[in-house]
Every structure is written in C-alpha cells, then in structure tokens.
Enzyme design. Structure first.
Site, short mmCIF file in Angstrom:
data_model
loop_
_atom_site.label_atom_id
_atom_site.label_comp_id
_atom_site.label_asym_id
_atom_site.label_seq_id
_atom_site.Cartn_x
_atom_site.Cartn_y
_atom_site.Cartn_z
N CYS A 65 0.87 -1.17 0.00
CA CYS A 65 0.00 0.00 0.00
C CYS A 65 0.91 1.22 0.00
O CYS A 65 2.06 1.14 -0.45
CB CYS A 65 -0.95 -0.03 1.20
SG CYS A 65 -0.13 0.03 2.80
N LYS A 66 0.46 2.31 0.53
CA LYS A 66 1.27 3.53 0.54
C LYS A 66 2.42 3.43 1.55
O LYS A 66 3.56 3.70 1.21
CB LYS A 66 0.40 4.75 0.87
CG LYS A 66 1.15 6.06 0.85
CD LYS A 66 0.22 7.22 1.12
CE LYS A 66 0.99 8.53 1.13
NZ LYS A 66 0.11 9.68 1.41
#
Length: 101
Positions: A65-66
C-alpha cells in the site's frame, strides 16, 4: 512468511523475476504511481476477489500500500483465508520510491 524490503523486491525484478504483487491502495492512488506488474485490488474489495486469487493460495504474493498499514491488514486477512506465502512490502510504495527504485 517474512516481509520483503524494497531493495529485495527491486533486486528480484532486476533479475527478471515477476512475483505476484497486489497493490491494496485505492484506484486513484494506483493511477498516480505503481510498481510495474502490480495488480490493483483495494483492501476493501479483497474479500470479494478471493476466488480470483485462489490459484495463488500456495504461491508467493507480495502486498503493498502507501506506507505498509493497509497491506499488513491484507497480509493478515489473506493468511487467515489460507494463503500460505503472503509478504508485505516493508514501508510500502513510499519506501519503494524513496529508495530510488
């Protein structure tokens, strides 16, 4: 299964490997920047996509993810569903891009 560092992933990609990578960020985040070859399956839609992922149940899957939080949740969820080789990209997409990869 142990998580994977951005450097290890980059090294494997450079060697020609094509691991299964799932980006659990939202589509707009994936559009802004992505790891080559990553499939975008947002965390909230993971339960409904399980059948699509069934072929990889015993193969390595790298989730990101981020920053690593959502993908840690994805790793835990997939593991609970019987996936045996799920690895989280440490530091997420931010760490991957910050490493100049």
């Amino acid at each position: 299964m142990a998580d994977i560092t951005p450097a290890e992933l980059h090294q494997r990609q450079k060697a020609g490997e094509t691991p299964t990578i799932i980006d659990v960020r939202e589509p707009w985040e994936h559009e802004e920047g992505r790891i080559v070859g990553a499939q975008n399956i947002p965390l909230g839609t993971l339960p409904e996509k399980l059948d699509d992922l069934d072929a990889w149940k015993n193969q390595e899957i790298i989730v990101h993810c981020k920053g690593g939080g959502r993908s840690a949740s994805a790793k835990a969820y997939l593991t609970q569903q019987g996936f045996t080789n799920v690895r989280n990209l440490e530091g997420g997409f931010q760490a991957y891009t910050a490493a100049g990869i």
